[in-house]
Design a protein around this motif. Structure first.
Motif, mmCIF file in Angstrom:
data_model
loop_
_atom_site.group_PDB
_atom_site.id
_atom_site.type_symbol
_atom_site.label_atom_id
_atom_site.label_comp_id
_atom_site.label_asym_id
_atom_site.label_seq_id
_atom_site.Cartn_x
_atom_site.Cartn_y
_atom_site.Cartn_z
ATOM 1 N N HIS A 1 -2.495 9.859 -9.187
ATOM 2 C CA HIS A 1 -2.549 8.612 -8.605
ATOM 3 C C HIS A 1 -2.457 7.317 -9.485
ATOM 4 O O HIS A 1 -2.057 5.997 -9.104
ATOM 5 N N ASP A 2 -3.261 6.852 -10.361
ATOM 6 C CA ASP A 2 -2.880 6.304 -10.975
ATOM 7 C C ASP A 2 -2.032 5.300 -11.607
ATOM 8 O O ASP A 2 -1.239 4.519 -11.227
ATOM 9 N N ALA A 3 -1.439 7.100 -11.553
ATOM 10 C CA ALA A 3 -0.195 6.621 -12.650
ATOM 11 C C ALA A 3 0.749 5.537 -12.100
ATOM 12 O O ALA A 3 1.259 4.656 -11.827
ATOM 13 N N ILE A 4 1.112 6.433 -10.603
ATOM 14 C CA ILE A 4 1.790 5.505 -9.282
ATOM 15 C C ILE A 4 0.907 4.419 -9.099
ATOM 16 O O ILE A 4 2.522 3.551 -8.644
ATOM 17 N N VAL A 5 0.078 3.643 -8.535
ATOM 18 C CA VAL A 5 -0.859 2.751 -8.158
ATOM 19 C C VAL A 5 0.163 1.702 -9.536
ATOM 20 O O VAL A 5 0.536 1.171 -9.103
ATOM 21 N N ALA B 1 10.069 -1.376 6.002
ATOM 22 C CA ALA B 1 10.396 0.463 5.893
ATOM 23 C C ALA B 1 10.554 0.249 4.517
ATOM 24 O O ALA B 1 10.428 1.465 3.849
ATOM 25 N N HIS B 2 11.174 -1.113 3.986
ATOM 26 C CA HIS B 2 11.967 -0.609 2.830
ATOM 27 C C HIS B 2 11.206 -0.475 1.640
ATOM 28 O O HIS B 2 11.088 0.118 0.366
ATOM 29 N N ILE B 3 10.022 -1.546 1.405
ATOM 30 C CA ILE B 3 8.804 -1.604 0.564
ATOM 31 C C ILE B 3 8.269 0.126 0.214
ATOM 32 O O ILE B 3 7.611 0.431 -0.659
ATOM 33 N N LYS B 4 8.628 0.783 1.627
ATOM 34 C CA LYS B 4 7.933 1.641 1.400
ATOM 35 C C LYS B 4 8.464 2.799 1.152
ATOM 36 O O LYS B 4 8.146 3.450 0.095
ATOM 37 N N VAL B 5 10.081 2.609 1.025
ATOM 38 C CA VAL B 5 11.036 3.587 0.203
ATOM 39 C C VAL B 5 10.814 3.336 -0.507
ATOM 40 O O VAL B 5 11.077 4.828 -1.866
ATOM 41 N N GLU B 6 10.559 2.209 -1.145
ATOM 42 C CA GLU B 6 10.933 1.543 -2.180
ATOM 43 C C GLU B 6 9.489 2.426 -3.540
ATOM 44 O O GLU B 6 9.498 2.876 -4.201
ATOM 45 N N ARG B 7 8.326 2.106 -2.463
ATOM 46 C CA ARG B 7 7.774 3.322 -3.318
ATOM 47 C C ARG B 7 7.294 4.211 -3.811
ATOM 48 O O ARG B 7 6.880 4.902 -4.008
ATOM 49 N N LEU B 8 8.339 5.112 -2.687
ATOM 50 C CA LEU B 8 8.525 6.491 -2.055
ATOM 51 C C LEU B 8 9.434 6.954 -3.896
ATOM 52 O O LEU B 8 9.286 7.763 -4.470
ATOM 53 N N LEU B 9 10.314 6.266 -4.081
ATOM 54 C CA LEU B 9 10.960 5.977 -4.936
ATOM 55 C C LEU B 9 10.509 6.307 -6.201
ATOM 56 O O LEU B 9 10.802 6.916 -7.158
ATOM 57 N N THR B 10 9.691 5.046 -6.519
ATOM 58 C CA THR B 10 8.618 4.743 -7.504
ATOM 59 C C THR B 10 7.886 6.475 -7.510
ATOM 60 O O THR B 10 7.955 6.087 -8.795
ATOM 61 N N ALA B 11 7.504 6.301 -6.816
ATOM 62 C CA ALA B 11 6.154 7.409 -6.649
ATOM 63 C C ALA B 11 7.217 9.118 -7.086
ATOM 64 O O ALA B 11 6.596 9.253 -8.529
ATOM 65 N N ALA C 1 4.616 19.986 -8.983
ATOM 66 C CA ALA C 1 5.326 19.013 -8.128
ATOM 67 C C ALA C 1 5.650 18.986 -7.201
ATOM 68 O O ALA C 1 5.627 17.954 -6.307
ATOM 69 N N ALA C 2 5.954 20.327 -6.667
ATOM 70 C CA ALA C 2 6.434 20.718 -5.509
ATOM 71 C C ALA C 2 5.463 19.811 -4.035
ATOM 72 O O ALA C 2 5.463 19.337 -3.774
ATOM 73 N N LEU C 3 4.296 20.229 -4.909
ATOM 74 C CA LEU C 3 2.842 20.412 -4.125
ATOM 75 C C LEU C 3 2.599 18.772 -4.049
ATOM 76 O O LEU C 3 2.718 17.952 -2.894
ATOM 77 N N VAL C 4 3.310 17.842 -4.712
ATOM 78 C CA VAL C 4 3.252 16.682 -5.303
ATOM 79 C C VAL C 4 4.300 15.725 -3.830
ATOM 80 O O VAL C 4 4.414 14.689 -3.357
ATOM 81 N N ARG C 5 5.208 16.357 -4.499
ATOM 82 C CA ARG C 5 6.405 15.684 -3.666
ATOM 83 C C ARG C 5 5.933 16.339 -2.251
ATOM 84 O O ARG C 5 6.779 15.484 -1.663
ATOM 85 N N MET C 6 5.429 17.272 -1.415
ATOM 86 C CA MET C 6 5.280 17.521 0.066
ATOM 87 C C MET C 6 4.613 16.001 0.744
ATOM 88 O O MET C 6 4.880 15.776 1.689
ATOM 89 N N VAL C 7 2.872 15.946 -0.539
ATOM 90 C CA VAL C 7 2.689 14.683 0.037
ATOM 91 C C VAL C 7 3.038 13.440 0.043
ATOM 92 O O VAL C 7 2.872 12.790 1.034
ATOM 93 N N LEU C 8 4.006 13.038 -1.279
ATOM 94 C CA LEU C 8 4.893 11.747 -0.745
ATOM 95 C C LEU C 8 5.883 12.090 -0.054
ATOM 96 O O LEU C 8 5.778 10.499 0.428
ATOM 97 N N MET C 9 6.644 13.007 0.594
ATOM 98 C CA MET C 9 7.821 12.891 1.929
ATOM 99 C C MET C 9 7.058 12.600 2.978
ATOM 100 O O MET C 9 7.784 12.526 3.992
ATOM 101 N N ALA C 10 5.721 13.130 2.906
ATOM 102 C CA ALA C 10 4.872 12.592 3.815
ATOM 103 C C ALA C 10 4.480 12.055 4.031
ATOM 104 O O ALA C 10 3.354 11.632 4.926
ATOM 105 N N GLY C 11 4.902 10.596 3.516
ATOM 106 C CA GLY C 11 3.754 9.203 3.432
ATOM 107 C C GLY C 11 2.473 9.048 2.883
ATOM 108 O O GLY C 11 2.392 7.754 2.366
ATOM 109 N N GLY C 12 2.443 10.310 1.979
ATOM 110 C CA GLY C 12 1.235 10.139 1.360
ATOM 111 C C GLY C 12 1.070 9.293 -0.200
ATOM 112 O O GLY C 12 2.332 9.664 -0.509
ATOM 113 N N THR C 13 0.078 9.243 -0.452
ATOM 114 C CA THR C 13 -0.008 9.657 -2.257
ATOM 115 C C THR C 13 -0.822 10.173 -2.596
ATOM 116 O O THR C 13 -2.329 9.870 -2.071
ATOM 117 N N PRO C 14 -0.357 11.617 -3.876
ATOM 118 C CA PRO C 14 -1.947 11.870 -4.202
ATOM 119 C C PRO C 14 -2.986 11.410 -5.118
ATOM 120 O O PRO C 14 -2.852 9.590 -5.879
#
Length: 393
Positions: free
Chosen positions: A14-18, A103-113, A380-393
């Motif tokens: 989570h810290d790394a993504i932030v 919405a673009h901000i959220k997509v960019e955040r997803l791509l970064t994560a 990694a798959a578990l984290v990806r599920m959370v990211l695609m649901a709009g969350g941050t692990p």
């Protein structure tokens, strides 16, 4: 011998993504777009679509040599007017632009994560594979010392000792190759997050879904939100074009002063207006352009929905498959480790050739590597599920 430098663990993924998002240039750019769209919407809530227009004329017959002294001063100020519904349509269009930007901000955040996750997965896998290789190398080092002593005493053939040395050197080569890849990956992580550390991916477990409240629902994916916002923005632009069926009319006040000897009137005040008439040559291309944009936006939204739905199913399948592979790989690893230990003792008493032991040790290493890979994949798959649901692990 090339060894990987010890991987310093970050506090959390989570810290790394932030951290990555905080220094991502796309974050600042997307935020500027959203702020600009918001200010545009506020500015369009005006009584008039444009600023006042000043005009003036000056006429004098002295320029042509006349002696009548006829002079005319004329000035006017006018303002453009909104067409019916045009102002509201423009405000809604600007708000739709703002929604797209957010919405673009959220997509960019997803791509970064996702980028951080991919690098963390690669680095974690390489780090653990290196540990497995070093464990096997240590066993082969011990075997090499035993075989060297046995060779010196004439108990084994030179080919057996050379086989042990060759296997150990092959393991050393694999360690060097993976160490170089690990350093490259860590350099990419440092570029992305600003820290030379590998995020602790393996600290995440299945409780993440419960604690984050995330659900495997494609409707929550930021990319779908972006596609829907783009489709609404295209509809809003079409409404603006439909309401702009003619240039904006203008209305104002005009003052005319005529200076002529003996004239009973010298100053006049009146109303000025301009109303350009509609033209199909102007309106049809403008409206059809927005119609094509709406069609393209609807198409892209449907394609995005299909792509995200497939990706969700793949991720869910990958999670379940990786857990199943991990279970079997660990059982295989235990069995092959035991077999290799038995063959080592059998070789030491001369009951089996060394090549059989080396093959068993290689098979045990491969099973351990498969288990390691499956372990990283399911995390990694578990984290990806959370990211695609709009969350941050």
């Amino acid at each position: 011998m090339v060894l990987a430098s010890p991987a310093t663990r970050a506090e959390s993924l989570h810290d790394a993504i932030v951290q990555a998002w905080a220094i991502d240039p796309s974050a600042r750019s997307a935020a500027v777009d959203a702020q600009a769209a918001h200010r545009t919407a506020s500015a369009l809530e005006s009584w008039f679509p444009g600023g006042p227009v000043l005009s003036g004329d000056y006429l004098d017959d002295h320029f042509i040599g006349s002696k009548l002294g006829y002079t005319t001063y004329q000035g006017a100020i006018s303002v453009p007017l909104w067409l019916p519904g045009q102002g509201t349509a423009n405000v809604r269009n600007a708000l739709a632009d703002e929604a797209v930007a957010r919405a673009h901000i959220k997509v960019e955040r997803l791509l970064t994560a996702v980028r951080v996750l991919d690098l963390a997965s690669t680095a974690t896998l390489l780090d653990r594979e290196i540990d497995n290789l070093r464990t096997t190398r240590d066993l082969l080092d011990s075997l090499a010392r035993s075989s060297h002593a046995a060779l010196a005493s004439g108990e084994i053939a030179t080919t057996d000792h050379e086989a042990v040395i060759g296997e150990r050197e092959d393991i050393e080569g694999q360690i060097a190759e993976r160490s170089q890849r690990l350093e490259t990956t860590r350099a990419e992580i440092e570029t992305l997050t600003g820290q030379d550390s590998v995020p602790d991916l393996m600290a995440i477990d299945s409780r993440l879904l419960a604690t984050s409240g995330a659900r495997l629902n494609p409707d929550h994916d930021p990319r779908l939100e972006m596609a829907r916002a783009t489709a609404r923005q295209a509809q809003a632009s079409f409404n603006v074009a439909r309401r702009s069926y003619m240039p904006n009319p203008q209305v104002g006040v005009e003052v005319l002063r005529q200076a002529q000897y003996g004239s009973p009137w010298d100053t006049q005040v009146g109303v000025q207006f301009q109303v350009p008439l509609p033209s199909e040559a102007r309106n049809t291309p403008m409206v059809m352009k927005e119609v094509r944009a709406m069609g393209a936006a609807d198409r892209d939204a449907e394609l995005a929905r299909r792509k995200v739905t497939v990706e969700y199913r793949q991720t869910r399948s990958q999670l379940g498959t990786a857990l199943e592979i991990l279970r079997h790989a660990r059982a295989t690893q235990t069995a092959l480790d035991d077999r290799a230990s038995h063959l080592e003792r059998a070789w030491q008493v001369g009951e089996t050739p060394v090549i059989e032991y080396l093959r068993a040790r290689r098979a045990a290493l491969e099973a351990r590597q498969r288990a390691t890979q499956a372990d990283v994949i399911w995390h990694a798959a578990l984290v990806r599920m959370v990211l695609m649901a709009g969350g941050t692990p």
